[in-house]
Every structure is written in C-alpha cells, then in structure tokens.
Design an enzyme around this catalytic site. Structure first.
Site, PDB file in Angstrom:
ATOM      1  N   GLY A 118       0.827  -1.204   0.000  1.00 21.18           N
ATOM      2  CA  GLY A 118       0.000   0.000   0.000  1.00 21.18           C
ATOM      3  C   GLY A 118       0.860   1.251   0.000  1.00 21.18           C
ATOM      4  O   GLY A 118       2.092   1.190  -0.075  1.00 21.18           O
ATOM      5  N   PHE A 119       0.197   2.347   0.121  1.00 23.29           N
ATOM      6  CA  PHE A 119       0.869   3.643   0.017  1.00 23.29           C
ATOM      7  C   PHE A 119       1.851   3.856   1.174  1.00 23.29           C
ATOM      8  O   PHE A 119       3.067   3.983   0.959  1.00 23.29           O
ATOM      9  CB  PHE A 119      -0.229   4.715  -0.040  1.00 23.29           C
ATOM     10  CG  PHE A 119       0.220   6.102   0.245  1.00 23.29           C
ATOM     11  CD1 PHE A 119       1.227   6.691  -0.496  1.00 23.29           C
ATOM     12  CD2 PHE A 119      -0.391   6.834   1.257  1.00 23.29           C
ATOM     13  CE1 PHE A 119       1.625   7.989  -0.232  1.00 23.29           C
ATOM     14  CE2 PHE A 119       0.000   8.128   1.520  1.00 23.29           C
ATOM     15  CZ  PHE A 119       1.023   8.699   0.786  1.00 23.29           C
ATOM     16  N   ASP A 130       0.331  -8.622   1.478  1.00 22.12           N
ATOM     17  CA  ASP A 130      -0.709  -7.735   0.927  1.00 22.12           C
ATOM     18  C   ASP A 130      -1.631  -8.589   0.059  1.00 22.12           C
ATOM     19  O   ASP A 130      -1.180  -9.516  -0.620  1.00 22.12           O
ATOM     20  CB  ASP A 130      -0.058  -6.630   0.073  1.00 22.12           C
ATOM     21  CG  ASP A 130      -0.915  -5.388  -0.014  1.00 22.12           C
ATOM     22  OD1 ASP A 130      -0.476  -4.337   0.468  1.00 22.12           O
ATOM     23  OD2 ASP A 130      -2.045  -5.479  -0.551  1.00 22.12           O
ATOM     24  N   GLY A 148      -3.685  -2.090  -2.347  1.00 22.68           N
ATOM     25  CA  GLY A 148      -2.239  -1.971  -2.600  1.00 22.68           C
ATOM     26  C   GLY A 148      -1.948  -2.431  -4.017  1.00 22.68           C
ATOM     27  O   GLY A 148      -2.831  -2.946  -4.702  1.00 22.68           O
ATOM     28  N   LEU A 153      -0.607  -2.442   8.894  1.00 22.99           N
ATOM     29  CA  LEU A 153      -1.191  -1.354   8.084  1.00 22.99           C
ATOM     30  C   LEU A 153      -2.345  -1.845   7.216  1.00 22.99           C
ATOM     31  O   LEU A 153      -3.064  -1.032   6.643  1.00 22.99           O
ATOM     32  CB  LEU A 153      -0.114  -0.754   7.178  1.00 22.99           C
ATOM     33  CG  LEU A 153       0.995   0.051   7.859  1.00 22.99           C
ATOM     34  CD1 LEU A 153       2.158   0.271   6.889  1.00 22.99           C
ATOM     35  CD2 LEU A 153       0.491   1.401   8.336  1.00 22.99           C
ATOM     36  N   THR A 190     -12.741  -6.519   7.431  1.00 20.83           N
ATOM     37  CA  THR A 190     -11.291  -6.477   7.214  1.00 20.83           C
ATOM     38  C   THR A 190     -10.601  -5.827   8.406  1.00 20.83           C
ATOM     39  O   THR A 190      -9.625  -6.352   8.940  1.00 20.83           O
ATOM     40  CB  THR A 190     -10.950  -5.640   5.955  1.00 20.83           C
ATOM     41  OG1 THR A 190     -11.698  -6.129   4.883  1.00 20.83           O
ATOM     42  CG2 THR A 190      -9.473  -5.676   5.640  1.00 20.83           C
ATOM     43  N   ALA A 207      -1.790   0.546  13.051  1.00 20.94           N
ATOM     44  CA  ALA A 207      -2.096   1.830  12.406  1.00 20.94           C
ATOM     45  C   ALA A 207      -3.572   2.139  12.588  1.00 20.94           C
ATOM     46  O   ALA A 207      -4.432   1.331  12.269  1.00 20.94           O
ATOM     47  CB  ALA A 207      -1.766   1.754  10.921  1.00 20.94           C
ATOM     48  N   TYR A 225     -16.079   3.013   9.636  1.00 20.57           N
ATOM     49  CA  TYR A 225     -14.619   2.990   9.520  1.00 20.57           C
ATOM     50  C   TYR A 225     -13.986   3.457  10.835  1.00 20.57           C
ATOM     51  O   TYR A 225     -13.133   2.784  11.408  1.00 20.57           O
ATOM     52  CB  TYR A 225     -14.179   3.881   8.356  1.00 20.57           C
ATOM     53  CG  TYR A 225     -12.695   4.021   8.198  1.00 20.57           C
ATOM     54  CD1 TYR A 225     -11.879   2.900   8.061  1.00 20.57           C
ATOM     55  CD2 TYR A 225     -12.091   5.277   8.164  1.00 20.57           C
ATOM     56  CE1 TYR A 225     -10.512   3.032   7.911  1.00 20.57           C
ATOM     57  CE2 TYR A 225     -10.724   5.417   8.006  1.00 20.57           C
ATOM     58  CZ  TYR A 225      -9.942   4.295   7.879  1.00 20.57           C
ATOM     59  OH  TYR A 225      -8.584   4.422   7.731  1.00 20.57           O
TER      60      TYR A 225
END
Ligand code: UDP
Length: 336
Positions: free
Chosen positions: A10-11, A31, A36, A76, A95, A117, A149
């Site tokens: 991912g970022f 991942d 990602g 993450l 998730t 995170a 979220y």
C-alpha cells in the site's frame, strides 16, 4: 531488525518498507492487493533483505508464520478511503476488525511488538481542535456508513490495548492524519491525488461541499519517520500517537494551490456531498492534530510544508500519466 508489514504494497506500507531497507533492516510484506499494488513495491523486489507474500491478513497460519519470524509487526492492512468505505461497509468492518484480531493473536504467542495503524477518523465529529489522543471520540450514527470505519479502527485500538493489558503484548498505536505523497492514488477518493490528476488533465477540480472544510496534509515521509522513531522507543509502548502535520488548509484553498502548482487551466467546481458520496453524508469541518505527544516522546514532528507536498504529488501524478501514456508501468523506472 526483521520487520513484517501487513499492507506493505500500500501507500504508507511501501514507503515504510523502502526506508527500512535503506537503513539495513530486513522486510517482509504481506498484501492482498485489494487497494495496494505491485507497482508500489516493484522497485524493492530483488533488493537484499526484501520479500513479499501476496495473501490475506485474515489467513491465520500465514500471518502467524510471518509475525513469528519478525521482531516487529507493523499492521497497516486495512480498508481505507472514504469512497471505498461508504461503498463497501461490510468489507470495511470485517477487514479492519478481523485482521487486527489475527495479527494480535499471532503476536501474543511470543509477545512480539505490534504497531497498529489507526486513523484521525476516530475523532469523528469532534470540534475540540487540535485533537489530543486522550480526548473523547464523537462518532455519528450507525445509519451512516462512514462512521463504521472510525468505529472499526477504534475497536482495533481497544483490542490492541486489551492485548497489552491482558496478555502482555507490546503494542503502539499510531493515528495517521491525512497522509499524502507519491504513490497515493485518487482511486479510493483521496483528495490530493484526485485534484492533481484533474488539474494535470485540465479537467474541472471537484471540491465537495462548500470547500470551507479544512484538513492538515502530512507528507508520507514524515509519517514514516514518526512511525520508525516510535518503533524504537520503549516508552511508546501502550500509547496512542497522532502523526500528522498541523498546517491547515481549506479544501478550496488546496484546489487553488494544486491548480497553480500544475500550471493548469482547470476550473474549480463545487459538488454537493449528496452527489459525491451518498445522501446524508457527513463530513467534518476541521481536523487538526496535536502532535506534542509524538514530539515529546521521539523529538520529531512532521514539518514538510504544504507547498513541497503539493509539488511532490503533482510531479508524481505527472510521471504516472507520462508512464501510462507510454504504455509503461509508472514508478518502476522512475523510482529506481
Ligand atoms: N474531497 C473533495 N474532492 C474530492 C475528494 C475529496 O473536495 O475529489 C474532500 C472531502 O469531502 C473532504 C476532504 O476533501 O472534505 C478530504 O477528503 P479525503 O477523502 O482525502 O480525506 P478525509 O479527510 O475525508 O478522510
């Protein structure tokens, strides 16, 4: 150090992996490539000390093996991006909550350090600016998917702290504020890469709502630096840290800045929230972190200015577009 990164394609994960390798650590990433992408790690594949697995953070045997083989796990992997979250609330909740359970459960076997995170979304609609880690959270009703979220990440935080208290697992929680920079895609609704792409194409820049809402955009390089410092600070264990910039900008102001940086002829248009997301969508007017806790513990606070950030993101989008136009894969050549 051996570091295991969930969501490593991912970022933020790919930037973290890059920094760790540069300083001589070994990195394993996992991942599922849902948000990602292999392009994010293409420049790392083949480097000494780097390995990756494509799989799910819900795969208990796989996660257990990877957590066991690492000194530290940075978790993450999560559903991210307001657009994705509003469109796929079941995926988001499952998730975010299950993967964290799996990671913490694996870490509990050998008391391995886990950095979980989290996000500034957990502050919800709070108006007590700047946001401090110990303040009350103020979420909207369950009828609005957006808050799922925030709630799922808040539960992740509770779970992490519960694993520490009950099972002795060392955990550190990082609440990332709007983190931006090269490699972030606008595909999941993030504003800065979306504006940069629109500006470079001379298309209308779509500001949602009145554009008076503001955010603080932090460079991913600073986010990674904060994270790395926390990872090696024993007093950070059991604590929650804001990581972000304190330079505030309105979204309308951001649109203008991006247009200037891109040398664009785009017009800036206002799009009602109901059209951009769904009827009844709730946004927050301001979101500013108090980063004194991060600075107090690590001596570091994010300082990259918005000018530099906007320039980096515009340049990144420009090179992606050029690579796409040439039929090549962005980043592979540019980032070597
Ligand atoms: N936004 C916008 N245009 C876009 C995407 C987002 O005006 O194309 C707004 C969004 O409504 C919010 C802000 O930009 O007020 C930041 O959005 P983002 O999704 O990047 O992060 P958030 O702070 O909402 O998590």
């Amino acid at each position: 150090m051996n570091v295991f990164i969930t969501g490593g394609c991912g970022f933020i994960g790919s930037h973290l992996a890059e920094r760790l390798l540069e300083r001589g650590d070994r990195v394993q990433v996992l991942d599922d490539l849902s948000t990602g992408s292999m392009q994010n790690i293409a420049h790392l594949v083949g480097r000494p000390g780097f390995s990756y697995r494509i799989g799910s953070a819900l795969d208990v045997p796989l996660v257990t093996e990877l957590v066991d083989s690492a000194d530290v796990t940075v978790h993450l992997a999560a559903a991210v991006g307001v657009k994705l979250i509003v469109e796929k609330p079941v995926h988001t909740i499952e998730t975010n909550v299950r993967a964290t359970e799996v990671v913490l459960g694996a870490a509990a076997r050998k008391q391995k350090l886990v950095v979980v995170a989290s996000t500034s979304e957990v502050y919800g609609k709070s108006t007590s600016i700047p946001f401090r880690e110990d303040q009350d959270l103020q979420l909207g009703p369950t009828s609005h998917s957006r808050w799922a979220y925030a709630c799922s990440k808040a539960l992740d935080e509770w779970l992490a702290l519960a694993y520490l208290r009950e099972k002795g697992v060392p955990v550190i929680i990082t609440r990332f504020f709007n983190t931006v920079g090269p490699r972030q895609t606008g595909q999941y609704g993030m504003v800065l890469p979306s504006f940069a792409a629109q500006a470079l194409r001379n298309e209308p820049i779509t500001v949602y709502g009145s554009g008076e809402q503001s955010r603080c955009f932090g460079h991913v390089r600073d986010a990674v630096e904060g994270l790395l410092r926390l990872m090696s600070t024993p007093t950070a264990i059991g604590e929650v840290f804001n990581i972000g910039s304190t330079q505030e900008v309105s979204i309308l102001g951001l649109a203008e800045q991006v247009r200037d940086a891109a040398g664009s002829r785009s017009e800036i248009i206002l799009v009602p929230y109901g059209e951009a997301y769904a009827a009844g969508f709730e946004d927050m007017m301001r979101r500013v972190p108090d980063v004194s806790k991060l600075e107090g513990v690590t001596g570091f606070r994010p300082r990259t200015s918005l000018d530099v950030i906007v320039r980096d993101v515009v340049e990144d989008q420009r090179s992606r577009m050029a690579a796409a136009a040439n039929g090549g894969v962005p980043f592979m050549s540019a980032r070597r």
